[in-house]
Structures are given as C-alpha cells and as structure tokens.
Write an enzyme that holds these catalytic residues in place. Structure first.
Site, PDB file in Angstrom:
ATOM      1  N   LYS A 105      34.382  14.399  29.919  1.00  0.00           N
ATOM      2  CA  LYS A 105      33.724  13.179  30.506  1.00  0.00           C
ATOM      3  C   LYS A 105      34.444  12.169  30.373  1.00  0.00           C
ATOM      4  O   LYS A 105      34.512  11.257  31.349  1.00  0.00           O
ATOM      5  CB  LYS A 105      32.338  12.955  30.144  1.00  0.00           C
ATOM      6  CG  LYS A 105      31.147  13.957  30.853  1.00  0.00           C
ATOM      7  CD  LYS A 105      29.939  13.472  30.677  1.00  0.00           C
ATOM      8  CE  LYS A 105      28.736  14.539  31.119  1.00  0.00           C
ATOM      9  NZ  LYS A 105      27.330  14.071  30.658  1.00  0.00           N
ATOM     10  N   HIS A 155      27.790  24.705  31.246  1.00  0.00           N
ATOM     11  CA  HIS A 155      26.919  24.502  32.469  1.00  0.00           C
ATOM     12  C   HIS A 155      26.803  25.984  33.240  1.00  0.00           C
ATOM     13  O   HIS A 155      26.278  25.839  34.193  1.00  0.00           O
ATOM     14  CB  HIS A 155      27.274  23.416  33.027  1.00  0.00           C
ATOM     15  CG  HIS A 155      27.125  22.061  32.591  1.00  0.00           C
ATOM     16  ND1 HIS A 155      25.997  21.283  32.478  1.00  0.00           N
ATOM     17  CD2 HIS A 155      28.261  21.131  31.957  1.00  0.00           C
ATOM     18  CE1 HIS A 155      26.072  20.113  31.875  1.00  0.00           C
ATOM     19  NE2 HIS A 155      27.272  20.134  31.589  1.00  0.00           N
ATOM     20  N   ASP A 183      20.639  21.373  25.347  1.00  0.00           N
ATOM     21  CA  ASP A 183      21.131  20.239  26.345  1.00  0.00           C
ATOM     22  C   ASP A 183      20.001  20.034  27.164  1.00  0.00           C
ATOM     23  O   ASP A 183      19.852  18.695  27.501  1.00  0.00           O
ATOM     24  CB  ASP A 183      22.472  20.924  27.040  1.00  0.00           C
ATOM     25  CG  ASP A 183      23.265  19.640  27.502  1.00  0.00           C
ATOM     26  OD1 ASP A 183      22.897  18.539  26.992  1.00  0.00           O
ATOM     27  OD2 ASP A 183      24.151  19.817  28.336  1.00  0.00           O
TER      28      ASP A 183
HETATM   29 FE   FE2 Z   1      28.235  18.804  30.085  1.00  0.00          FE
END
Ligand code: FE2
Length: 242
Positions: A105, A155, A183
């Site tokens: 990120k 993900h 998560d």
């Molecule tokens: Fe992530």
C-alpha cells in the site's frame, strides 16, 4: 598378576581417566558454545521481528483508517493458524507475512487509500495492485521466505474471484486463506468512515455465510468455533470485539 602387568593396567586406567576428563571438558565447552549460539539466534530473531514490525507500522501509518488493524489481524491470524496448522504458527516468516501483508500500500496514492467514500472502478484497479507491489518490495529480503506467499495472495478468494491471480481453493497458500478471514473479520468488527462496526455475532454469521465462496470453508468454520469458545470463556485473556 606380575608387577609389569599390574603397572600396565594402572597406566591404562590413568589414561582412561585423563581421556574421560578431556571428554567432559570438550562436552562442557560445546554446550556453552551451543547456548551462546542459541542466545544469539534468539536475539537476532527478536531484532528481525522488531524490524519487520516497525516496517509494517510505517506502512500502516499512511492509512489513517486502519490503525491498529495490524496488531489485531496479526493476533487473529496467528490464533487461527495455531488451530488449523500449529506447525505453521511456529514459523517466524508466517508471522512476518501477517505483519507485512499490506506493505504494497506504500505504492498506492493516499487520495485512494484514505478516500472517505466508495472507490470508483478505476480506483479499485489501482488498489488491487497492492499485493503485487508488496511482493516486488520484499522479494530481495530472502529471510522473509514464505511471507511472500501471504503478501501476494491475501486477497485471493476460495471461489477464484479474488485478486491478483484469481487462484481458487487449495491452490491458494494456506496462511493466505487464513489471513483473508482475519482481515475481513477485523474489517467487519471495526468502525469504518462509511459504516459502524458490526456486532460479533453478525460478523461471525457473515463469515459462516461466505464459507465455501469467499473463504476456505474449513478455516471459516474453525474461526467461528474458535470465537465462540473465546467469547464463552470468561477467563480468556484474549479480547474479541463485542
Ligand atoms: Fe490487502
């Protein structure tokens, strides 16, 4: 026994005693060396974990809406790993992967990362590049080992509709399947800019409802069972969301 034979026997006995003393000294020195090496290894591992944690926290600091997310998801994922695959929970690199899952990120613009409303399709496309950016960033750090698999695949969905590779089922690295639950559970049970946190029982119903589609069904059921146990155990030191 004549005198010569008795002297020979005595000489051999003395030699054996000397040999035994030497052996004892060698064993003691070896034990000392091993203890020093173990201590050095523990100190090195602890410094490495500290460094990884700092690196992860620096990355997280950029994302104002997910502070503390790191600590919670790390704890949740480790709890579930201990339940599903205790041997994996013992490996330091698995913990490193849980801590560094979103390191990519740092490559996502803050305007997208901290946008108060829902993202547009184009913005989602940019956001979905963070696992691959993360892998590129950590690849030179060989000590991270299998942590890379968690960063790349956290993900991916059980039904193959996740990203970045669209992997499905057991083709997804197990700790990444575990982390996907930790998560999402944390996302559901914390306040977000666009909605309030869900109560624990509603979040667990959601995890159960998506077992076999979004989540690995075995991991999802294990997480629901584990949370039920922890929330009914008043003596448990672990705090689950309300
Ligand atoms: Fe992530």
């Amino acid at each position: 026994m004549d005198i010569t034979a008795a002297e020979d026997l005595e000489g051999t006995r003395r030699q054996l005693l000397l040999f035994a003393e030497d052996l004892q000294t060698i064993v003691a020195r070896e034990r000392e060396r091993r203890e020093e090496a173990e201590l050095a290894y523990r100190e090195l591992s602890s410094s490495y974990l500290g460094m990884v944690r700092t690196l992860a926290e620096v990355c997280e600091a950029k994302d104002t809406y997910t502070r503390s997310h790191l600590d919670r998801t790390y704890q949740y994922a480790l709890m579930l790993t201990r339940r599903i695959a205790p041997e994996l929970a013992e490996r330091a690199e698995i913990g490193f992967g849980y801590l560094l899952h979103d390191i990519g990120k740092v490559g996502i613009p803050e305007a997208i990362l901290n946008k108060p409303g829902p993202l547009t399709d184009e913005e989602w496309q940019v956001m979905r590049t963070h696992p691959v950016i993360g892998v590129t960033l950590v690849k030179p750090l060989r000590l991270l080992g299998d942590a890379v698999g968690i960063i790349r695949s956290h993900h991916e969905r059980w039904d193959g509709k996740g990203y970045p590779e669209g992997l499905a089922g057991e083709d997804i690295y197990l700790p990444a399947r575990i982390f996907m639950i930790a998560d999402c559970f944390d996302a559901m049970t914390t306040d977000r800019p666009y909605r309030k946190a869900l109560p624990l029982h509603v979040a667990l119903e959601e995890i159960d409802r998506h077992a076999g589609t979004q989540f690995d069904p075995d991991c999802a059921r294990a997480w629901v069972a584990l949370c039920d146990e922890v929330s009914s155990d008043g003596a448990s030191s672990f705090q689950l969301p309300r």
